[in-house]
Scaffold this motif. Structure first.
Motif, mmCIF file in Angstrom:
data_model
loop_
_atom_site.group_PDB
_atom_site.id
_atom_site.type_symbol
_atom_site.label_atom_id
_atom_site.label_comp_id
_atom_site.label_asym_id
_atom_site.label_seq_id
_atom_site.Cartn_x
_atom_site.Cartn_y
_atom_site.Cartn_z
ATOM 1 N N CYS A 143 16.494 -21.202 -18.684
ATOM 2 C CA CYS A 143 17.722 -20.953 -17.910
ATOM 3 C C CYS A 143 17.701 -19.592 -17.215
ATOM 4 C CB CYS A 143 18.954 -21.028 -18.812
ATOM 5 S SG CYS A 143 19.292 -22.673 -19.481
ATOM 6 N N ILE A 144 16.794 -18.694 -17.610
ATOM 7 C CA ILE A 144 16.753 -17.369 -16.989
ATOM 8 C C ILE A 144 15.922 -17.367 -15.710
ATOM 9 C CG2 ILE A 144 14.700 -16.360 -18.116
ATOM 10 C CD1 ILE A 144 16.422 -13.806 -18.521
ATOM 11 N N SER A 145 15.155 -18.425 -15.510
ATOM 12 C CA SER A 145 14.246 -18.467 -14.356
ATOM 13 C C SER A 145 14.901 -19.162 -13.163
ATOM 14 C CB SER A 145 12.947 -19.204 -14.716
ATOM 15 O OG SER A 145 12.162 -19.378 -13.565
ATOM 16 N N GLN A 146 14.876 -18.490 -12.016
ATOM 17 C CA GLN A 146 15.405 -19.102 -10.786
ATOM 18 C C GLN A 146 14.583 -20.323 -10.403
ATOM 19 O OE1 GLN A 146 17.721 -17.693 -8.161
ATOM 20 N NE2 GLN A 146 17.902 -15.548 -8.726
ATOM 21 N N ALA A 175 11.961 -25.884 -24.561
ATOM 22 C CA ALA A 175 11.232 -27.139 -24.784
ATOM 23 C C ALA A 175 10.530 -27.599 -23.522
ATOM 24 C CB ALA A 175 12.194 -28.227 -25.253
ATOM 25 N N THR A 176 10.951 -27.090 -22.356
ATOM 26 C CA THR A 176 10.380 -27.569 -21.094
ATOM 27 C C THR A 176 10.215 -26.415 -20.121
ATOM 28 O OG1 THR A 176 12.641 -28.131 -20.474
ATOM 29 C CG2 THR A 176 11.233 -29.951 -21.150
ATOM 30 N N ALA A 177 8.983 -26.146 -19.719
ATOM 31 C CA ALA A 177 8.744 -25.113 -18.712
ATOM 32 C C ALA A 177 7.401 -25.359 -18.046
ATOM 33 C CB ALA A 177 8.777 -23.724 -19.350
ATOM 34 N N THR A 178 7.395 -25.295 -16.720
ATOM 35 C CA THR A 178 6.135 -25.391 -15.973
ATOM 36 C C THR A 178 5.419 -24.043 -16.088
ATOM 37 O OG1 THR A 178 7.199 -24.597 -13.957
ATOM 38 C CG2 THR A 178 7.184 -26.985 -14.320
ATOM 39 N N PRO A 179 4.110 -23.990 -15.754
ATOM 40 C CA PRO A 179 3.385 -22.702 -15.817
ATOM 41 C C PRO A 179 4.081 -21.602 -15.012
ATOM 42 C CG PRO A 179 1.837 -24.510 -15.549
ATOM 43 C CD PRO A 179 3.198 -25.113 -15.435
ATOM 44 N N GLU A 180 4.641 -21.944 -13.850
ATOM 45 C CA GLU A 180 5.352 -20.971 -13.010
ATOM 46 C C GLU A 180 6.559 -20.397 -13.754
ATOM 47 O OE1 GLU A 180 7.045 -20.941 -8.445
ATOM 48 O OE2 GLU A 180 7.440 -22.717 -9.661
ATOM 49 N N VAL A 181 7.309 -21.269 -14.443
ATOM 50 C CA VAL A 181 8.498 -20.831 -15.173
ATOM 51 C C VAL A 181 8.111 -20.014 -16.404
ATOM 52 C CG1 VAL A 181 10.498 -21.675 -16.503
ATOM 53 C CG2 VAL A 181 9.946 -22.690 -14.288
ATOM 54 N N VAL A 182 7.024 -20.371 -17.072
ATOM 55 C CA VAL A 182 6.534 -19.608 -18.235
ATOM 56 C C VAL A 182 6.302 -18.150 -17.846
ATOM 57 C CG1 VAL A 182 4.552 -19.292 -19.769
ATOM 58 C CG2 VAL A 182 5.546 -21.564 -19.486
ATOM 59 N N LYS A 183 5.661 -17.932 -16.717
ATOM 60 C CA LYS A 183 5.404 -16.563 -16.229
ATOM 61 C C LYS A 183 6.713 -15.858 -15.894
ATOM 62 C CE LYS A 183 0.690 -16.225 -14.470
ATOM 63 N NZ LYS A 183 0.418 -15.156 -15.427
ATOM 64 N N ASP A 184 7.624 -16.593 -15.235
ATOM 65 C CA ASP A 184 8.868 -15.988 -14.781
ATOM 66 C C ASP A 184 9.784 -15.612 -15.949
ATOM 67 O OD1 ASP A 184 10.389 -15.084 -12.554
ATOM 68 O OD2 ASP A 184 11.731 -16.796 -12.790
ATOM 69 N N ILE A 185 9.804 -16.425 -17.012
ATOM 70 C CA ILE A 185 10.624 -16.101 -18.201
ATOM 71 C C ILE A 185 10.216 -14.738 -18.744
ATOM 72 C CG2 ILE A 185 11.042 -16.705 -20.626
ATOM 73 C CD1 ILE A 185 10.827 -19.674 -19.787
ATOM 74 N N GLN A 186 8.911 -14.528 -18.888
ATOM 75 C CA GLN A 186 8.415 -13.269 -19.443
ATOM 76 C C GLN A 186 8.737 -12.088 -18.533
ATOM 77 O OE1 GLN A 186 4.422 -13.955 -21.693
ATOM 78 N NE2 GLN A 186 4.576 -15.563 -20.150
ATOM 79 N N LYS A 187 8.666 -12.333 -17.222
ATOM 80 C CA LYS A 187 8.992 -11.272 -16.261
ATOM 81 C C LYS A 187 10.477 -10.923 -16.330
ATOM 82 C CE LYS A 187 9.157 -10.403 -11.282
ATOM 83 N NZ LYS A 187 9.066 -11.048 -9.958
ATOM 84 N N GLN A 188 11.342 -11.954 -16.316
ATOM 85 C CA GLN A 188 12.793 -11.730 -16.316
ATOM 86 C C GLN A 188 13.267 -11.059 -17.614
ATOM 87 O OE1 GLN A 188 14.731 -12.097 -13.758
ATOM 88 N NE2 GLN A 188 13.275 -13.159 -12.451
ATOM 89 N N LEU A 189 12.584 -11.348 -18.718
ATOM 90 C CA LEU A 189 12.969 -10.763 -20.007
ATOM 91 C C LEU A 189 12.238 -9.454 -20.289
ATOM 92 C CD1 LEU A 189 13.188 -13.990 -22.207
ATOM 93 C CD2 LEU A 189 15.073 -12.563 -21.429
ATOM 94 N N ALA A 190 11.486 -8.969 -19.294
ATOM 95 C CA ALA A 190 10.782 -7.679 -19.387
ATOM 96 C C ALA A 190 9.891 -7.597 -20.625
ATOM 97 C CB ALA A 190 11.800 -6.531 -19.371
ATOM 98 N N PHE A 191 9.077 -8.643 -20.827
ATOM 99 C CA PHE A 191 8.108 -8.626 -21.934
ATOM 100 C C PHE A 191 7.171 -7.430 -21.760
ATOM 101 C CE2 PHE A 191 7.552 -12.911 -24.247
ATOM 102 C CZ PHE A 191 8.918 -13.149 -24.232
ATOM 103 N N LYS A 192 6.886 -6.754 -22.876
ATOM 104 C CA LYS A 192 5.961 -5.614 -22.810
ATOM 105 C C LYS A 192 4.541 -6.084 -22.486
ATOM 106 C CE LYS A 192 8.722 -2.725 -25.930
ATOM 107 N NZ LYS A 192 9.837 -3.655 -26.106
#
Length: 634
Positions: A143-146, A175-192
């Motif tokens: 839900c955090i990924s545009q 439970a559901t994320a494409t490779p593009e969304v997987v990358k974007d989740i980490q970016k939006q949540l500022a993963f170290k």
């Protein structure tokens, strides 16, 4: 050793001897203080991955979840296990929120669930500073990924929470994320650093079927008669849930229907009836299913096609959680393509129309230009649509776009809690004699759980009263209504009327700006998802399971052998083998180089249809030829 502690907690509270899938890896990663993204298919046991480490560490685990009903359900389950849990969501009074946050500050809460809309509240942020946070869990993290299929603007507030608690690691789960969304989740949540644990989405016990039919009702009945066991039928329309449930009951198939517009007690009652196999089929909109852990669902049938593969996969994933053979069936015909394509324009109406709806909204609520910020209104979408001659679906879409553009906050299902106030004094209450045993239990639970009931309306939670009184939530609801009819209390049931809050002062229509990131880019993404589900439904050459897994980035998978594509391929292969065998028998007969009467072919004892097909192919390949009544090679 921490690993041993995790296992001890799992055994003590959940009764399991060991973790499954990637639960252990996720728990160890977040336990070591690393930002972690876990991808686990529906039914994979996501909640264990944050509840176990929450108990193993000092402080409070903050869980951000958009699903209020699921949040409440999980809090109740944890409380039943003796785990200190609480939730904060829209509809709670300021006093309730303060009490809950104070409990968390002073150690009375171990797991605190929060709806994303509460994150931006000054009160929440002020209190959060004083809470010792062990880690932050973001459930439904897509839900955090545009670029995700279910983007929620409120999720963007999580970045603010991270700044308030910079030392607390983040556990993101979906439970559901494409490779593009997987990358974007980490970016939006500022993963170290990037850190992903992913289970294969493959479900070997689930056969994915696309059934092409012009008569969906007849096909639905046929499938339900062919495959026994508990079933969910998904439709897109509330009205159709009732129509299809009635159709099934006419066919002697026990069914009920479910959608977000039903009274809470009715929803609980129907869900329980289905869960306990009192009815076989529940016909529902996508409002049904989150947090439902019924393991023996044999069939999930989509009567209407969802907007995306993500939504389809999540809903289909409710089949066969017990590991036994199950089916996920999509009913599809030519009109579905047209309906899907039309949804693109319905979800992204013309920008000028969106601006017009914004202006209509101001007149509807009597908001003058330059005012309105912070004001919240109940929104009757049907009345509004009728007044200004708009289609409700277009209004709904326009309001979501205006929310994404930061003009309003649009809560479609705020789930405001029920409220109660006693109409009798405390002394009069003690002299009551005409109440039933269940009513007495509800009154006692109210007095135990809440203060101030004799002087003002107090927000209540029916599930908490049920827990205290030992009766079911639906019984609580019915007894509250009965007490209200007797004028002992005044009971205002929980409502889910949409709410609109102005997040900035009303602008003039010509000054409204809808950015490309909110409109053009998301429209393109939406269209891409629509076309992906159309491709899935119409491609009869690639294994269905393979198509789904490929969409989520899994490439090295073999054919499932049980979907409609694989079964048809096997059937064709078998047919080809039979034809080849028949051709060889004919050639063996003609191997002497002589002419033979065609009637001799009957001695081969082959079915007529197979013999005709084999002869046709041999003639076309110019291996044999027929001359009058005779057949020969060459």
């Amino acid at each position: 050793m921490m690993d041993g502690k995790y296992l001890d907690i799992l055994k003590e509270y959940w009764g399991y001897d060991d973790f499954r899938g990637i639960q252990r890896e996720i728990i160890e990663s977040i336990g070591a203080g690393r930002d972690t993204l876990g991808l686990m298919p529906t039914g994979g046991g996501k909640s264990i991955t944050f509840q176990v480490p929450a108990l193993a560490q000092e402080g409070v685990c903050i869980v951000i979840s958009p699903l209020i009903a699921l949040m409440k359900d999980q809090v109740n389950h944890l409380l039943e296990k003796g785990i200190r849990a609480a939730a904060i969501y829209s509809g709670m009074s300021r006093n309730e929120i303060i009490v809950t946050m104070e409990n968390a500050i002073f150690g009375g809460v171990k797991v605190l669930y929060v709806s994303p809309e509460r994150l931006s509240s000054d009160l929440f942020q002020a209190k959060l500073k004083h809470i010792n946070v062990s880690f932050i869990t973001v459930d439904e993290a897509h839900c955090i990924s545009q670029w995700g299929y279910d983007f929620r603007p409120a999720y963007l507030q999580i970045a603010t929470i991270r700044k308030l608690k910079p030392d607390a690691p983040v556990l993101a789960l979906t439970a559901t994320a494409t490779p593009e969304v997987v990358k974007d989740i980490q970016k939006q949540l500022a993963f170290k650093e990037e850190n992903v644990y992913m289970m294969s989405f493959e479900r070997k016990n689930v056969a994915y079927i696309v059934r092409k039919t012009e008569d969906k009702r007849e096909e639905l009945v046929h499938i339900l008669r062919s495959v026994l066991g508990s079933a969910i039928v998904y439709t897109r329309s509330r009205k159709r849930t009732k129509e299809i449930a009635e159709l099934l009951m006419q066919q002697d198939i026990a069914a009920t229907h479910f959608h977000a517009g039903l009274e809470p007690s009715v929803k609980d009652e129907r869900q329980q009836a289905w869960t306990h196999d009192e009815v076989r089929v529940i016909v529902a909109t996508n409002a049904f299913g989150m947090g439902i852990d019924k393991p023996d669902v044999r069939l999930v049938i989509h009567y209407d096609c969802p907007d995306s593969i993500e939504a389809y996969f999540q809903e289909a994933g409710r089949a066969g959680r017990d590991g036994k053979k199950s089916y996920a069936v999509l009913l599809y015909n030519n009109s579905d393509n047209r309906k899907l394509d039309r949804r693109i324009d319905d979800n992204y109406p013309d920008k000028e129309l969106i601006k017009q709806i914004y202006s209509n909204l101001a007149y509807f609520f009597q908001i003058g230009a330059g005012s309105g910020v912070g004001h919240t209104f109940e929104f009757d979408i049907d009345k509004f649509s009728m007044t200004y001659r708009h289609f409700p679906t277009i209004v709904d879409s326009a309001l979501k776009i205006l929310e994404n553009a930061d003009y309003i906050r649009y809560e479609t299902n705020p789930d405001s809690n029920a409220r109660v106030m006693f109409q009798l004094s405390r002394n009069e209450l003690y002299r009551l004699q005409e109440t039933s045993p269940h009513e007495d239990k509800v009154i006692t639970a109210l007095l135990r759980c809440y203060g101030g009931l004799f002087t003002d309306y107090v927000y209540i939670t029916e599930s908490l009263i049920a827990l205290q009184s030992g009766i079911t939530p639906e019984q609580v609801y019915l007894n509250l209504k009965a007490l209200s009819q007797k004028h002992i209390i005044h009971f205002i049931p929980r409502r889910n009327t949409p709410l609109i809050t102005y997040t900035q002062n009303r602008e003039e229509e010509e000054r409204i700006v809808i950015p490309s990131r909110v409109y053009e880019e998301r429209k393109k993404q939406f269209a891409r998802r629509i076309h992906a589900i159309e491709q899935y439904a119409t491609d009869d050459t690639i294994c269905r399971s393979k198509q789904l897994l490929s969409y989520f980035g899994e490439k090295k998978v073999s054919d499932c052998g049980q979907c409609d594509v694989c079964i048809e391929r096997k059937r064709n292969k078998t047919k080809e083998n039979h034809i080849e065998n028949a051709k060889q028998q004919i050639l063996d007969l003609l191997d002497d180089g002589e002419s033979h009467l065609i009637t001799e072919l009957r001695t081969l004892n082959l079915p007529n249809a197979l013999l005709d097909e084999a002869l046709q192919q041999l003639i076309m390949e110019e291996v044999i030829h027929i001359d009058g009544s005779y057949i020969m090679k060459g």
